[in-house]
Design an enzyme around this catalytic site. Structure first.
Site, mmCIF file in Angstrom:
data_model
loop_
_atom_site.group_PDB
_atom_site.id
_atom_site.type_symbol
_atom_site.label_atom_id
_atom_site.label_comp_id
_atom_site.label_asym_id
_atom_site.label_seq_id
_atom_site.Cartn_x
_atom_site.Cartn_y
_atom_site.Cartn_z
ATOM 1 N N GLU A 79 0.836 -1.197 0.000
ATOM 2 C CA GLU A 79 0.000 0.000 0.000
ATOM 3 C C GLU A 79 0.874 1.251 0.000
ATOM 4 O O GLU A 79 1.977 1.253 0.550
ATOM 5 C CB GLU A 79 -0.907 0.031 1.231
ATOM 6 C CG GLU A 79 -1.958 -1.072 1.276
ATOM 7 C CD GLU A 79 -3.119 -0.816 0.316
ATOM 8 O OE1 GLU A 79 -3.233 0.327 -0.199
ATOM 9 O OE2 GLU A 79 -3.911 -1.749 0.087
ATOM 10 N N CYS A 80 0.339 2.330 -0.579
ATOM 11 C CA CYS A 80 1.077 3.594 -0.588
ATOM 12 C C CYS A 80 0.927 4.340 0.738
ATOM 13 O O CYS A 80 1.717 5.229 1.044
ATOM 14 C CB CYS A 80 0.605 4.477 -1.732
ATOM 15 S SG CYS A 80 -1.104 5.051 -1.564
ATOM 16 N N GLY A 81 -0.102 4.002 1.512
ATOM 17 C CA GLY A 81 -0.333 4.651 2.792
ATOM 18 C C GLY A 81 -1.607 5.474 2.845
ATOM 19 O O GLY A 81 -2.056 5.868 3.937
#
Length: 234
Positions: A222-224
């Site tokens: 995930e990118c966050g």
């Protein structure tokens, strides 16, 4: 708001019903983020049928594929979208100077934080919008299986996921039924499209998982932007 009760009511709802709930519950208080992947395009199409001039935000990391920018511009023009572009406060040149080259390879979590998470967090504080619509879905990977229709983010705002219960097949069925345009890289072997460095986005077969081409070979998934979400049952 009792999120547990809200999710109980919406848990089997179709996207249009979840959108109706959101738009009626928070009139003129909601926005959407999208990177113009296929789920985002489907959700934009649904929103256009329900409201006019809905605010849509695009995070321009400076690392998007040229095809992404071109497709965004096409939809803005053809669908007359109310699109706003967010850019990181630290330019690519400043990032290289401070962290060295190829930060996306050496520390992809920090790269995503600088170029995605922080810009959106700053924007939310500046404009005061705490309700955000997202096109993420449960079937997109192990890290998203616990998604619910409505969740609380790390800043005590709400994330609304109208498509959370839809599948890859259902998304593409909707695209075909409504003759929607879609990002051209799907026809070139990509099933999830992020930033252009090969260490961030690669081609893959859908049988591997929709997001298998993202950060391949790393623990990162995930990118966050979609982590740390909570529901009323927690």
């Amino acid at each position: 708001m009792d999120l547990k009760e809200v999710n109980r009511e919406l848990i089997t709802a179709e996207p249009q019903k979840i959108l109706d709930w959101a738009l009626q519950s928070f009139p003129y208080q909601i926005a959407m983020t999208t990177s113009f992947q296929v789920s985002g395009t489907v959700l934009l199409h649904m929103i256009r049928d329900k409201t006019f001039d809905f605010p849509v935000f695009f995070i321009d990391t400076g690392f998007h594929f040229p095809e992404t920018i071109a497709f965004k511009n096409r939809l803005v023009r053809e669908w007359k979208l109310n699109i706003h572009t967010i850019i990181p406060s630290m330019s690519r040149k400043e990032q290289r100077k401070k962290y060295g080259p190829f930060l996306y390879e050496r520390n992809p979590d920090l790269c995503c934080k600088i170029n995605k998470v922080i810009p959106l967090s700053h924007l939310k504080k500046e404009i005061g919008v705490k309700k955000w619509i997202s096109a993420v879905r449960k079937d997109q990977g192990k890290g998203r299986k616990q998604l619910k229709p409505v969740m609380e983010d790390t800043e005590k705002g709400l994330r609304i996921h109208p498509l959370y219960n839809w599948t890859w097949e259902k998304i593409w069925s909707y695209v075909r039924e409504n003759d929607l345009p879609y990002h051209p890289l799907y026809d070139k072997g990509y099933t999830s499209i992020g930033c252009f460095p090969p260490s961030c986005t690669g081609k893959n077969e859908i049988s591997e998982g929709e997001r298998a081409g993202r950060w391949r070979g790393r623990q990162k998934t995930e990118c966050g932007l979609h982590t740390g979400l909570k529901t009323g049952s927690e």
